[in-house]
Design a protein around this motif. Sequence first.
Motif, mmCIF file in Angstrom:
data_model
loop_
_atom_site.group_PDB
_atom_site.id
_atom_site.type_symbol
_atom_site.label_atom_id
_atom_site.label_comp_id
_atom_site.label_asym_id
_atom_site.label_seq_id
_atom_site.Cartn_x
_atom_site.Cartn_y
_atom_site.Cartn_z
ATOM 1 N N TYR A 253 0.865 -1.190 0.000
ATOM 2 C CA TYR A 253 0.000 0.000 0.000
ATOM 3 C C TYR A 253 0.896 1.233 0.000
ATOM 4 O O TYR A 253 1.727 1.396 0.897
ATOM 5 N N ASP A 256 -1.194 7.571 -2.052
ATOM 6 C CA ASP A 256 -1.774 7.916 -3.346
ATOM 7 C C ASP A 256 -1.895 9.416 -3.574
ATOM 8 O O ASP A 256 -2.450 9.858 -4.583
ATOM 9 N N ASN A 260 -4.464 8.674 1.462
ATOM 10 C CA ASN A 260 -4.714 7.262 1.714
ATOM 11 C C ASN A 260 -3.486 6.440 1.333
ATOM 12 O O ASN A 260 -2.705 6.826 0.450
ATOM 13 N N ARG A 262 -2.949 3.261 -0.616
ATOM 14 C CA ARG A 262 -3.774 2.527 -1.574
ATOM 15 C C ARG A 262 -2.948 1.449 -2.276
ATOM 16 O O ARG A 262 -1.787 1.672 -2.639
ATOM 17 N N THR A 268 -7.864 0.402 0.123
ATOM 18 C CA THR A 268 -7.139 1.375 0.935
ATOM 19 C C THR A 268 -7.110 0.928 2.387
ATOM 20 O O THR A 268 -7.960 0.137 2.833
ATOM 21 N N THR A 270 -7.389 2.100 6.369
ATOM 22 C CA THR A 270 -8.037 3.136 7.163
ATOM 23 C C THR A 270 -7.405 3.182 8.555
ATOM 24 O O THR A 270 -7.014 2.135 9.094
ATOM 25 N N GLY A 272 -7.249 7.311 6.881
ATOM 26 C CA GLY A 272 -6.358 8.129 6.083
ATOM 27 C C GLY A 272 -5.976 9.375 6.855
ATOM 28 O O GLY A 272 -6.085 9.422 8.082
#
Length: 532
Positions: A253, A256, A260, A262, A268, A270, A272
């Motif tokens: 991840y 982005d 977030n 991503r 995504t 959590t 963010g």
Amino acid sequence: MADVKSAETKAPAASGTWGDDKFQMPKRRLTSGGIVALVVKVVLLAIIDALTVFAVWVLIAKGDWIAAVVLGLVVIGVNVIYLRPGLLPGKYLTPGLTFLAVFQVFVIIYTGYIAFTNAGDQHNSTKEDAIAQIVRTSQERVPDSPEYTVEVYKQADQFGLLVAEPGGTTSFGTSEQPLEETSSAPGGWEKLNLSQIVRFQDEILAVNVPVSDDINDGTLRTSDGQKAYVYVSSLTYDEAADTFTNTDTGQVYADDGQGNFRAEDGSTLTPGWRVVIGWQNFAYAFTNDQIRDPLIRVTIWTFVFAALSTLVCFALGLFLAIVLNHPTLRGKKIYRILVILPYAFPAYLTGLVWAGLFNQEFGFINQVLLGGAQIPWLADPWLARGVVIFVNMWLGYAYMFLVSTGALQSLPDDIIEAAKMDGAGAWRIFRSVKLPLLFVAVAPLLIATFAYNFNNFGVIYMLTRGNPRFTDTTLDIGATDIMITMVYKVAFGGGGGRDLGLASALSILIFIIVTIVAVISFRQTKALEDLN
């Protein structure tokens, strides 16, 4: 003549205001009241300065240099104004300007800032806080974790653990402070007994003490306040690459740029964090079908609601003012008291009462006045809108009655008598003389009333909560919602979660609309000034 001038010159010298042929101002004497005022002023300024020093220190520690400099300069200016003589106007203007800046200017600026961010349910803090929260929420207990003996300590609202490690060393830490080797808890921390641990059980369960400065090393948690175990996240954060890697699946991840972490498949992590996204909230409000169409309908209804509410309140208030202002009417004081009674009750309570009266199944209006009818007053869109305007008229006509009564009593009698002598009837006098003169005093109040009704949150929310809901959107938006109630639902959850950024963008739109309407209205009312 010379003797007279000499006497006039020497006389003041005896009183101490003139001497050696030079003018001297009388010395200011501090009375006991002056000394008390000076002491109070100095003490208050000292308190303000001390709080400012602390606030500036906190802001600098957080890296908010601009806010720290602005705050420091403002307080320095306040000190100059109140300590330097000769700045009397500034001493009276400063408190008002301060409250104006704090409660209005700052609120508008901050709302504007939030409107250009992604602030919401999962984007309310900084990136560092988001990383720490992601690690905590994805942690699992290490199967072979050693058992740590702990003691729970409390300071204010913060909890800490004194940990006895298996090797014999003792460490102390909190959710914000990693474990540090120590022989005892720091000063100011209170050890909790068993009953206190039970009392604060939920808070203690939420304590996650980092094992080290590296969040990937895991945290210590306790479930009973006596034993703790190591918990490690299944997500490993790489600070150099600024990525999270799932140790179970290998999925990566990355940031982005929209607040977030991503993955390539679009998923995504959590929470963010808050970032500036430009005009995206404004674009979303006018391009997304789920909010665009309801927004248009709500905006139209808001204008209709504000205009009709202002018109019917003014019409009824003016009518009652004319009737109860008749010179031959007896018992005017009693009638006026009865008329203004709705104005004495809180709007929130009145909204709840009327909601009960209009209840379809158990309401007084259907069951008693209409003989058991089943009229859906608050379930049908158009009936609900009519009920809202009626109830708002009930709440607002008394104010217009008081304003109109005062304006009617201030009209010049000679102009009215002149109109009667010219043969004008009662209706012609009212339409051509009284009403234009009345608008001179009432027009600004009508504009203010329109602006108030444009944001009349209380009557809508307490009476219908915006219902009945629209069927073509998943958002909790209904036929009686006005823009401010729609903003409230978007901001604090209405089926789609909290979206503070979008709500702030809508608030800016409301501010712009009300400002434009007010400017245009005040320009139009300038023509009425010629009647004076």
